[in-house]
Structures are given as structure tokens and as C-alpha cells.
Design an enzyme around this catalytic site. Sequence first.
Site, PDB file in Angstrom:
ATOM      1  N   SER A 103      71.290 -11.022 -69.897  1.00  0.00           N
ATOM      2  CA  SER A 103      71.338 -12.436 -70.212  1.00  0.00           C
ATOM      3  C   SER A 103      72.637 -12.763 -70.960  1.00  0.00           C
ATOM      4  CB  SER A 103      70.082 -12.830 -71.013  1.00  0.00           C
ATOM      5  OG  SER A 103      69.918 -14.222 -71.051  1.00  0.00           O
ATOM      6  N   HIS A 236      62.873 -13.578 -65.959  1.00  0.00           N
ATOM      7  CA  HIS A 236      64.077 -13.369 -66.752  1.00  0.00           C
ATOM      8  C   HIS A 236      64.061 -12.025 -67.477  1.00  0.00           C
ATOM      9  CE1 HIS A 236      67.766 -14.592 -68.645  1.00  0.00           C
ATOM     10  NE2 HIS A 236      67.260 -14.401 -69.852  1.00  0.00           N
TER      11      HIS A 236
END
Length: 260
Positions: A103, A236
Site C-alpha cells: 500500500s 486490500h
Amino acid sequence: MSKGPENDRTTRSDRSDWIRRFKPAEQAPCRLVCFPHAGGSASYFHGLTQRLAPDVDVLSVQYPGRQDRSAEPSQQSVTDLADQAYEALKPWTGKPLALFGHSMGAIVAFEVALRLAADGTVPLRLFPSGRRAPSRFREENVHLRDDDALLREVASLAGTDSALLADPDVRRMILPSLRADYRAIETYRHTGGKRLDCPVLALAGADDPKAPLDDVRAWGEHTTQGFGLEVFPGGHFYLNDETAAVAALLRSQLAAAAGG
């Protein structure tokens, strides 16, 4: 290149504020440097470290403002994070380095890779995970929202236990670094320029709303060498459930890169 420290100790002075080495792998031919997500810490990569040792010597980056660095102010920009992480990694360049970032950490890793290459240390590989390419800008303002809205965003990504986020002590502990990290990544702007001279293998969750696969594929625009994409089940934080598969992939990639 300078010779890196070969023995891990438990004292802060030996491992530096920025680097955590949970399971030293002295005989490994290369090192993998891991950069955590917004609000994350070096300990996020403890499981990955255990699975990669002794084949890979894993260094996990600890940003200021969290865990044992909670008394320090958090950095407000990706540039500052990359500058300081790059300086902290200089003593570790005695073996080839590869970089993995999840991320926000993918962008920090990319910027560190550029700095290392400019100094003559071209990484073996860059592994950006759960992040669209630097050139794929998306206007976001989560860092400007109130505390509850910020924590709802974090909870929606299913990376943190919602019960923990509801605990007042936990909220008070994590909010400053979390907000600073969101500010850093949301105000980051890729300015173009030099591409990496190392292969890039991007990793993504098939159902990640923050990293659409078309935007992840654009990482190929940021290297002069080969590019690949590996997609895993999940969102995610696919890495939480796919640690074993990711470790196997990284081990194979690094063995080939290091000539093993």
C-alpha cells in the site's frame, strides 16, 4: 558499497531506529526490505520474515510515530520517509537488496529504490503490493476527515480488528501516525523522470478497491526492465491470508535474481 552489519542484536543502537530484523539469516545471498502500509509497523512483516528465513534476510522498516517509536513525530510526506529510510539502509548494502512495500509502503519503496539506484545500488527487484502505480493519481482526502471517518475508512479495508479500533486507548495511540501516513500518501505526487533499472513484480488482491488491476499494471511504465503482475484472492489486505503463497513467490523470485 559499504559492508552491512552481519549480526543482529536486541539493542536499539545496533539495529537503528528504522530497521527491525526479526529473524537474521546470515547466510542468505540477499536481503528483502519491507515497507509497511499507512498506520502499519515493522511487525506486520513478522510472519513473512519467519517464512522466508533462512533463504532471505528480511529487514522490516519501522516508521517514526508507532510502537517503540511512538514518542517521535510521524513524517508528513513520502519524500521525508524515503529520504530517511534510504539513509538507514546504507549500512545494509553489503548484500544485494530487494524492496517490498504494501500500500503506502509500495510508494515509499519505489522512492527508496530510486535513491539507491542513483547512489549506485540498483535493487534486485521491486515488489509493490496493493498499490496502484505512482503515475496513476487519484484525488483523496481521507486525512482531512474527522477521527471517526478516518477510522471507518481503515475498518472498511478489513486490515484491522474493528473491536480494536473502538477501544479509546488504541484510538488515541494510532490516530496521530495513521493521519500523518494518510496525509503523506494522499499528498504524494509522482513527477515523472527516471525509471527503475530493475525488474518490477507487482502483487495485488483480486478484489482490492484501492488498487484496481489496470492501475497496478501501470507499474510497468516505471521500469526499463521486466514487469509482471501476480494476483491473489482477497482485498486490500490479501497478504493477511496469503502470507505463505506470497513468501513462496518472493523466495523463488529472489533465488533467481541472486543466482541461486
